[in-house]
Write a protein that holds these residues in place. Structure first.
Motif, PDB file in Angstrom:
ATOM      1  N   GLY A 227     -88.643  15.484 -56.181  1.00 29.18           N
ATOM      2  CA  GLY A 227     -88.795  14.328 -57.064  1.00 29.18           C
ATOM      3  C   GLY A 227     -87.495  13.967 -57.763  1.00 29.18           C
ATOM      4  O   GLY A 227     -87.165  12.786 -57.935  1.00 29.18           O
ATOM      5  N   ARG A 228     -86.728  14.984 -58.144  1.00 27.81           N
ATOM      6  CA  ARG A 228     -85.432  14.732 -58.778  1.00 27.81           C
ATOM      7  C   ARG A 228     -84.474  14.079 -57.787  1.00 27.81           C
ATOM      8  O   ARG A 228     -83.737  13.153 -58.121  1.00 27.81           O
ATOM      9  N   ALA A 229     -84.492  14.571 -56.545  1.00 29.10           N
ATOM     10  CA  ALA A 229     -83.633  13.988 -55.519  1.00 29.10           C
ATOM     11  C   ALA A 229     -83.996  12.526 -55.281  1.00 29.10           C
ATOM     12  O   ALA A 229     -83.119  11.669 -55.108  1.00 29.10           O
ATOM     13  N   ARG A 233     -81.581   9.277 -55.892  1.00 30.30           N
ATOM     14  CA  ARG A 233     -81.230   8.427 -54.745  1.00 30.30           C
ATOM     15  C   ARG A 233     -81.711   6.994 -54.918  1.00 30.30           C
ATOM     16  O   ARG A 233     -80.976   6.045 -54.635  1.00 30.30           O
ATOM     17  N   TYR A 234     -82.942   6.810 -55.376  1.00 31.53           N
ATOM     18  CA  TYR A 234     -83.551   5.480 -55.362  1.00 31.53           C
ATOM     19  C   TYR A 234     -83.811   4.892 -56.745  1.00 31.53           C
ATOM     20  O   TYR A 234     -84.154   3.714 -56.853  1.00 31.53           O
ATOM     21  N   LEU A 284     -82.172  -1.584 -54.968  1.00 28.89           N
ATOM     22  CA  LEU A 284     -82.705  -0.636 -53.987  1.00 28.89           C
ATOM     23  C   LEU A 284     -84.235  -0.698 -53.862  1.00 28.89           C
ATOM     24  O   LEU A 284     -84.847   0.251 -53.392  1.00 28.89           O
ATOM     25  N   ARG A 285     -84.842  -1.836 -54.270  1.00 31.27           N
ATOM     26  CA  ARG A 285     -86.303  -1.897 -54.236  1.00 31.27           C
ATOM     27  C   ARG A 285     -86.840  -1.777 -52.814  1.00 31.27           C
ATOM     28  O   ARG A 285     -87.776  -1.022 -52.557  1.00 31.27           O
ATOM     29  N   ARG A 286     -86.258  -2.516 -51.864  1.00 31.82           N
ATOM     30  CA  ARG A 286     -86.738  -2.430 -50.492  1.00 31.82           C
ATOM     31  C   ARG A 286     -86.546  -1.004 -49.949  1.00 31.82           C
ATOM     32  O   ARG A 286     -87.403  -0.479 -49.255  1.00 31.82           O
ATOM     33  N   GLU A 287     -85.412  -0.392 -50.286  1.00 34.36           N
ATOM     34  CA  GLU A 287     -85.174   0.986 -49.846  1.00 34.36           C
ATOM     35  C   GLU A 287     -86.192   1.944 -50.452  1.00 34.36           C
ATOM     36  O   GLU A 287     -86.665   2.867 -49.772  1.00 34.36           O
ATOM     37  N   ARG A 288     -86.535   1.732 -51.730  1.00 33.17           N
ATOM     38  CA  ARG A 288     -87.552   2.581 -52.371  1.00 33.17           C
ATOM     39  C   ARG A 288     -88.890   2.433 -51.662  1.00 33.17           C
ATOM     40  O   ARG A 288     -89.577   3.415 -51.384  1.00 33.17           O
TER      41      ARG A 288
END
Length: 380
Positions: A227-229, A233-234, A284-288
């Motif tokens: 979860g931290r990673a 990242r996102y 980064l919404r699409r990536e999330r």
């Protein structure tokens, strides 16, 4: 907050001058460093307490046994975790085991030092009523060895070294922004030396900007704290909480996510994950969304997805394309999707999404949960 693995905690303590056992960290059973170990204690590096009861700590009497035990630990399931590394340490001749804990005081403005001479495995049961000795202190006035001796009513050289070590640990906790520094056991060897045999450390993640050393641990920490990673990242939160969960959640707001999980549990449905996808943040919404969809579609038992978006002041029309994209991915994976939208332009956005295959629009949470039950074949 982020919890360190044992070897990371001990490295931090060693740098601060705290005595810890001599150890070798290995990630494979064929590591040449194992050839220098003629025996010792092999300890799986997993984020779990009471590893001994879960088979995560094994003893080896010779070099061949060390290799065998390391290989076994690297392939074992330790309290639901898989070890990425094993710490092999010298086996100490322990005469007495103490327990020392330094934890933030949620009701005060400082920390609390707790000490007991009843440390070791099973300490939770022995100290269920609380540690025998406690001392509260503020960051501006950490305790000295002398003040600890006076407060606890100690006297004599045997406990004086415990007091000195406790004072040093308090200073480490303050300097490193630790929410928890627990040493169990703090061993007194037959030669009379005090050594930290095991340590549990939790760092305040809100203070990581002051603690550059934490960044050097990210590789291992990302494996342990997925979860931290994800958050690093996102910029959102996603954590698989039950690999066999039937309902996956794509959600905004931590409180709303927990509410959905509670309502599912009340109906006997296991949630696959917790999420706070932060849909209102465009970066980064699409990536999330794609990364969340990857994890959701990989769930072995996931049979339905609930998309629960409480947009607040966000115009839901700005999310439409990303929502269509991610819901389309669920449809391609034959996962029916129940969509609950709240916020500006939720009605129009919901109507646009309703035409997608396998989508049910339901703005009321109770009815959305009813639909999930129906899709999963769960009766009330």
């Amino acid at each position: 907050m982020v919890s360190l693995l044992e070897f990371q905690a001990k490295d931090m303590l060693r740098v601060a001058g705290i005595p810890v056992p001599d150890g070798t960290l290995v990630r494979t059973a064929d590591d040449p460093a194992l050839g220098r170990r003629m025996g010792g204690v092999c300890k799986a590096q997993v984020a779990a307490k009471n590893r001994a009861a879960s088979g995560g700590i094994r003893f080896a009497d010779d070099a061949a046994s060390v290799v065998a035990e390391v290989a076994a630990l690297l392939s074992a399931d330790i309290a639901g975790h898989r070890a990425a590394a094993v710490l092999v340490e010298n086996r100490l001749p322990i005469a007495q085991e103490w327990f020392v804990s330094i934890i933030t005081d949620p009701w005060g403005s400082g920390l609390v030092l707790q000490v007991s001479d009843a440390g070791g495995s099973g300490v939770e049961d022995r100290l269920s009523g609380g540690a025998r000795h406690e001392l509260s202190f503020t960051p501006s006035a950490p305790p000295s060895a002398d003040s600890i001796m006076v407060t606890f009513g100690w006297s004599g050289p045997d406990v004086e070294q415990i007091a000195r070590l406790c004072a040093d640990l308090c200073r480490v906790a303050l300097a490193r922004d630790l929410l928890l520094l627990e040493v169990n056991p703090l061993a007194i060897t037959r030669e009379g030396a005090a050594v930290v045999v095991d340590a549990h450390v939790t760092v305040d993640d809100a203070a990581e900007f002051r603690q550059e050393w934490v960044n050097s641990l990210n590789g291992d920490l990302d494996l342990v704290h997925v979860g931290r990673a994800w958050r690093r990242r996102y910029g959102g939160d996603f954590k698989v909480v039950d690999a066999e969960g039937q309902a996956a959640i794509l959600n905004t707001g931590a409180g709303a996510g927990m509410l959905v999980m509670d309502e599912l549990a009340r109906r006997g449905i296991h949630a696959y994950n917790f999420s706070d996808i932060r849909a209102g943040s465009p970066h980064l919404r699409r990536e999330r969304f794609d990364a969340a969809a990857d994890l959701i579609c990989s769930g072995n038992e996931v049979g339905v997805v609930i998309v629960n978006i409480h947009a607040g002041i966000t115009d839901l029309r700005t999310l439409r394309e990303d929502l269509e994209h991610v819901i389309g991915r669920f449809g391609a994976a034959d996962l029916p999707t129940v969509v609950r939208l709240q916020g500006p332009y939720s009605e129009g956005t919901g109507a646009a999404l309703a035409g997608l295959p396998g989508v049910v629009i339901e703005p009321r949470l109770e009815y959305a949960i009813d639909k999930i039950c129906e899709l999963l074949g769960v009766t009330a």
